[in-house]
Design an enzyme around this catalytic site. Structure first.
Site, PDB file in Angstrom:
ATOM      1  N   HIS A   1     -23.106 -15.858  39.790  1.00 28.29           N
ATOM      2  CA  HIS A   1     -24.203 -16.034  40.760  1.00 28.29           C
ATOM      3  C   HIS A   1     -24.945 -17.318  40.381  1.00 28.29           C
ATOM      4  CE1 HIS A   1     -28.156 -15.165  42.564  1.00 28.29           C
ATOM      5  NE2 HIS A   1     -27.568 -14.245  43.298  1.00 28.29           N
TER       6      HIS A   1
ATOM      7  N   GLN B   1     -25.691  -6.612  38.547  1.00 32.36           N
ATOM      8  CA  GLN B   1     -24.914  -5.622  39.310  1.00 32.36           C
ATOM      9  C   GLN B   1     -24.456  -4.469  38.414  1.00 32.36           C
ATOM     10  OE1 GLN B   1     -24.572  -5.675  42.584  1.00 32.36           O
ATOM     11  NE2 GLN B   1     -25.513  -7.701  42.828  1.00 32.36           N
TER      12      GLN B   1
ATOM     13  N   ASP C   1     -24.913 -11.269  32.396  1.00 29.07           N
ATOM     14  CA  ASP C   1     -25.723 -11.089  33.594  1.00 29.07           C
ATOM     15  C   ASP C   1     -25.396  -9.695  34.118  1.00 29.07           C
ATOM     16  OD1 ASP C   1     -26.677 -10.886  36.128  1.00 29.07           O
ATOM     17  OD2 ASP C   1     -25.824 -12.772  36.858  1.00 29.07           O
TER      18      ASP C   1
ATOM     19  N   CYS D   1     -24.835 -16.538  47.093  1.00 32.27           N
ATOM     20  CA  CYS D   1     -25.289 -17.340  45.939  1.00 32.27           C
ATOM     21  C   CYS D   1     -24.162 -17.528  44.930  1.00 32.27           C
ATOM     22  CB  CYS D   1     -26.500 -16.698  45.256  1.00 32.27           C
ATOM     23  SG  CYS D   1     -27.924 -16.587  46.300  1.00 32.27           S
TER      24      CYS D   1
ATOM     25  N   LYS E   1     -32.528  -3.971  42.354  1.00 36.75           N
ATOM     26  CA  LYS E   1     -31.188  -3.490  42.708  1.00 36.75           C
ATOM     27  C   LYS E   1     -30.953  -2.102  42.123  1.00 36.75           C
ATOM     28  CE  LYS E   1     -29.514  -8.218  42.357  1.00 36.75           C
ATOM     29  NZ  LYS E   1     -29.187  -8.760  43.666  1.00 36.75           N
TER      30      LYS E   1
HETATM   31  N1  PMP Z   1     -26.835 -12.200  39.100  1.00 33.86           N
HETATM   32  C1  PMP Z   1     -26.164 -11.401  39.928  1.00 33.86           C
HETATM   33  C2  PMP Z   1     -24.759 -10.984  39.576  1.00 33.86           C
HETATM   34  C3  PMP Z   1     -26.756 -10.959  41.105  1.00 33.86           C
HETATM   35  O1  PMP Z   1     -26.089 -10.160  41.941  1.00 33.86           O
HETATM   36  C4  PMP Z   1     -28.090 -11.371  41.397  1.00 33.86           C
HETATM   37  C5  PMP Z   1     -28.768 -10.933  42.678  1.00 33.86           C
HETATM   38  N2  PMP Z   1     -28.001 -11.092  43.822  1.00 33.86           N
HETATM   39  C6  PMP Z   1     -28.743 -12.196  40.491  1.00 33.86           C
HETATM   40  C7  PMP Z   1     -28.091 -12.585  39.343  1.00 33.86           C
HETATM   41  C8  PMP Z   1     -30.145 -12.644  40.705  1.00 33.86           C
HETATM   42  O2  PMP Z   1     -31.010 -11.566  40.741  1.00 33.86           O
HETATM   43  P1  PMP Z   1     -32.529 -11.725  41.232  1.00 33.86           P
HETATM   44  O3  PMP Z   1     -32.478 -12.497  42.513  1.00 33.86           O
HETATM   45  O4  PMP Z   1     -32.981 -10.322  41.416  1.00 33.86           O
HETATM   46  O5  PMP Z   1     -33.267 -12.429  40.146  1.00 33.86           O
END
Ligand code: PMP
Length: 405
Positions: A122, A202, A199, A363, A225
């Site tokens: 991401h 998920q 990270d 993203c 999430k």
């Molecule tokens: N890493 C991953 C794998 C994600 O899915 C997300 C959210 N889509 C993020 C980072 C970023 O999370 P946040 O926008 O809640 O900071």
């Protein structure tokens, strides 16, 4: 414990609503999940009964609120099986947690030092490292992704070397649903002396995570999430790792002593929590974790996999469908394109049937490029989704497709 999605659903008021005259089928859970009543109640109760700022007051409300905030930290520590609550730093989300490590750990890096990322990251786990490339000449190395959506582990091992300073990789992909072999990744990185940041934005929603068993150095995730509120997340850092990091932001709460000429810093985790934190949100996250503790998460994971399987079987033979990500053992995320249609159009048509999916790059532009697409649609499942909803999605997608056939 057993798991009954219908009784879980009952606890999510929003799932009763209609969209475009149809029952809502919410399949955008990888972007953000809905909230159970227990989370909303905990946040409201705090504000109704004992709200104050934390860590500064001597009065009753300040003490009660501080206790509630620190109880939430203990809940996060339990969730991750951290050895100590002082290894848990509250952040505003996964993005801030990764930025904290990149900015703080990254300060000592010099030109030619290497960070290993992957093609399935991401942007939250790419851009903060790019800052180090731009500003300090750090080299970013990307582990390639195989055609079925796995990390190429041979290529990963080959990328590790004496200049590797950090490995930062997603535990579970937000597009492919791939669950990466965290233990193997960590062992190989440690063998060359590099720490690992996972990270977990998920993975934390779907897997039991044990940071001690993984022997991971840093673990980042977001609350929203995980059925908790927005504006709150956490960074786990091994005690010795956090102790070695300089502060990230400066302000109240993160200091020891401040004079006109010098400052000393508080110990972790407070060193990394400058200013008034997201108190109500932290308590909401704690409530989400306590709520999850009342659920058989393994049975819930089995249920989520059954939802994904139902979709795969329902769409079996659809020669107009281009799924992305078919790694063995993957999580309940279904990313796809429909031949001849833009993903945005598919998402809009599905919305007419009450089905909420995401469309875009998620993203993850390097990953889109890897698969030769500019965007994709994505249905992502949560424990409150039902087999009927999986069928409703398959049915609506079949109808959406006829617009382009
Ligand atoms: N890493 C991953 C794998 C994600 O899915 C997300 C959210 N889509 C993020 C980072 C970023 O999370 P946040 O926008 O809640 O900071």
């Amino acid at each position: 414990m057993s798991f009954d999605p219908e009784s879980v659903r009952e606890q999510f008021p929003i799932l009763k609503r209609q969209v475009n005259g149809r029952p809502l089928v919410y399949l955008d859970n990888a972007a953000s999940s809905q909230k159970p009543r227990a989370v909303m109640d905990a946040m409201t109760r705090l504000m109704e009964t004992s709200y104050s700022n934390v860590h500064r007051g001597l009065h009753t409300l300040a003490n009660e609120t501080t206790e509630a905030y620190e109880r939430a930290r203990a809940s996060v520590a339990r969730l991750l099986n951290a050895a100590s609550t002082s290894e848990i730093v509250f952040t505003k989300g996964g993005t801030e947690a990764i930025n904290l490590v990149a900015a703080s750990f990254g300060r000592s890096l010099v030109a030619g030092d290497e960070i290993v990322l992957s093609q399935m990251e991401h942007h939250a786990n790419i851009v903060p490292w790019h800052f180090l490339r731009e500003r300090q000449g750090v080299v970013l190395r990307f582990v390639p992704v195989t055609d079925d959506g796995r990390l190429d582990m041979d290529a990963y091992r080959a990328l590790l070397g004496p200049r590797t300073r950090m490995v930062a990789i997603s535990h579970m992909s937000n597009v492919l649903g791939t669950i990466n072999p965290a233990r193997e990744i960590i062992e190989a990185a440690h063998a060359v002396g590099a720490p690992v940041l996972l990270d977990g934005c998920q993975a934390i929603v779907h897997l039991n995570v044990d940071v001690q068993a993984l022997d991971v150095d840093f673990y980042a995730f977001s609350g929203h999430k995980l059925y908790g509120p927005t504006g709150i997340g956490a960074l786990y850092g091994k005690a010795e790792r956090l102790a070695a990091l300089p502060p990230y932001q400066g302000g109240g709460e993160m200091i020891g002593v401040v004079t006109q000429d010098e400052i000393t810093y508080a110990d972790p985790p407070h060193r990394f929590e400058a200013g008034t934190p997201a108190i109500v949100e932290a308590v909401g996250l704690g409530a989400a974790i306590e709520w999850l503790e009342g659920i058989d998460r393994e049975a819930a994971a089995v249920h989520e996999r059954a939802l994904y399987q139902r979709v795969v079987e329902g769409l079996n033979g659809a020669n107009w469908l281009r799924p992305i990500g078919q790694a063995p053992g993957k999580g309940a995320i279904f990313a796809f394109n429909v031949e001849g249609a833009h993903a945005h159009d598919i998402a809009q048509i599905l919305d007419r049937y009450g089905v909420a999916v995401r469309a875009g790059t998620h993203c993850a532009e390097p990953l889109m490029r890897r698969f030769g697409v500019t965007s994709s649609a994505r249905a992502s499942f949560a424990l409150y989704n039902t087999l009927d909803e999986a069928d409703a999605f398959v049915d609506a997608l079949g109808r959406a497709r006829t617009f382009f056939a």
